[in-house]
Write a protein that holds these residues in place. Structure first.
Motif, short mmCIF file in Angstrom:
data_model
loop_
_atom_site.label_atom_id
_atom_site.label_comp_id
_atom_site.label_asym_id
_atom_site.label_seq_id
_atom_site.Cartn_x
_atom_site.Cartn_y
_atom_site.Cartn_z
N PHE A 89 44.29 46.69 45.46
CA PHE A 89 44.33 48.10 45.17
C PHE A 89 43.86 48.66 46.24
O PHE A 89 42.82 49.00 46.47
N VAL A 139 41.98 52.84 39.65
CA VAL A 139 43.75 52.47 39.90
C VAL A 139 43.87 51.53 38.62
O VAL A 139 44.54 51.65 37.65
N GLY A 250 46.27 43.53 42.21
CA GLY A 250 44.31 43.47 42.30
C GLY A 250 44.12 42.56 42.57
O GLY A 250 43.82 42.09 43.02
#
Length: 252
Positions: A89, A139, A250
């Motif tokens: 992210f 995020v 991520g």
């Protein structure tokens, strides 16, 4: 008293076992999992955790297991190479939201947290305010909030359709399952489902809500699911093809 039974003490837990395997890009530690029902040695590369485990019967010597892993070194190397690359992210990264790719746009001077809106070229984007060190966390927090809202709405729809009640809904980051339903009716889902298309999210919600009537996967259970979710097979096919891909987004 002379004939009192003395139950033997339970065996002490086995210490964690590891096997080191040298690959092209460095040393890999393979975790050894002892399973009482295992009949043979089984190597597994987990896409979600991006690691390697060896399942072994309790009686197999570690030296034998180590030889097995080293003989399958090339098998391990090929499967690790085939894993999709991680997508962090970070600014410029492309991540799916409800199945649609969104570009992460950092807006350090903006107020707020994260919001979805077209970028300067009209393409879907996630705009993230604040300082760069907090971008990844913001995020992920946004995706979790969106997941909770979407899945809660889907659960509400299917509880009404099946005339059942559920308990609390929790979100996790599970690698082995997308959802679960406890005997008390509490539901749990992977927050990563927010990256899948809505019809996949709806199917998982219908699946877990249907367990409130059938705590099994028998014919009656599947009839209930298909009664309220006719796109069940399409959703399952999507998860088979793309589900493991959701775990690459991520992380560090």
């Amino acid at each position: 008293m002379l004939f009192r039974r003395h139950d033997p003490k339970p065996p002490a837990p086995r210490a964690a076992e590891w096997i080191e395997l040298m690959l092209d890009d460095g040393l890999l530690r393979v975790a050894v999992r002892r399973h009482p029902q295992a009949q043979r040695l089984t190597l597994r590369v987990r896409a979600a955790a991006r690691d390697v485990t060896l399942t072994a019967p309790p009686h197999v010597p570690l030296a034998f297991a180590r030889d097995f892993v080293h003989r399958h070194r090339e098998w391990v190397r090929v499967r690790l190479v085939r894993l999709p690359e991680k997508v962090l992210f970070e600014p410029g990264a492309l991540i799916p939201l409800h199945g649609t790719p969104h570009r992460i746009v950092h807006c350090p001077q903006a107020r707020g947290t994260v919001w979805a809106a077209p970028d300067a070229d009209g393409h879907p984007a996630l705009h993230v305010a604040g300082e760069a060190p907090h971008l990844a966390r913001r995020v992920q927090d946004y995706l979790k909030r969106e997941a909770r809202q979407a899945l809660a709405a889907a659960v509400k729809h299917y509880t009404g359709a099946l005339k059942v009640e559920v308990g609390r809904i929790t979100l996790r980051d599970t690698a082995s399952r997308w959802g679960s339903c406890s005997a008390r009716g509490d539901l749990s889902f992977s927050w990563r489902l927010i990256m899948a298309p809505p019809f996949v999210q709806n199917y998982l919600a219908a699946h877990e809500v249907a367990h409130r009537l059938e705590m099994n996967h028998g014919p009656r259970f599947w009839r209930l699911v298909e009664q309220v979710c006719p796109h069940r097979r399409e959703a399952e096919a999507w998860l088979r093809r793309h589900g493991s891909d959701l775990h690459r987004y991520g992380g560090e």
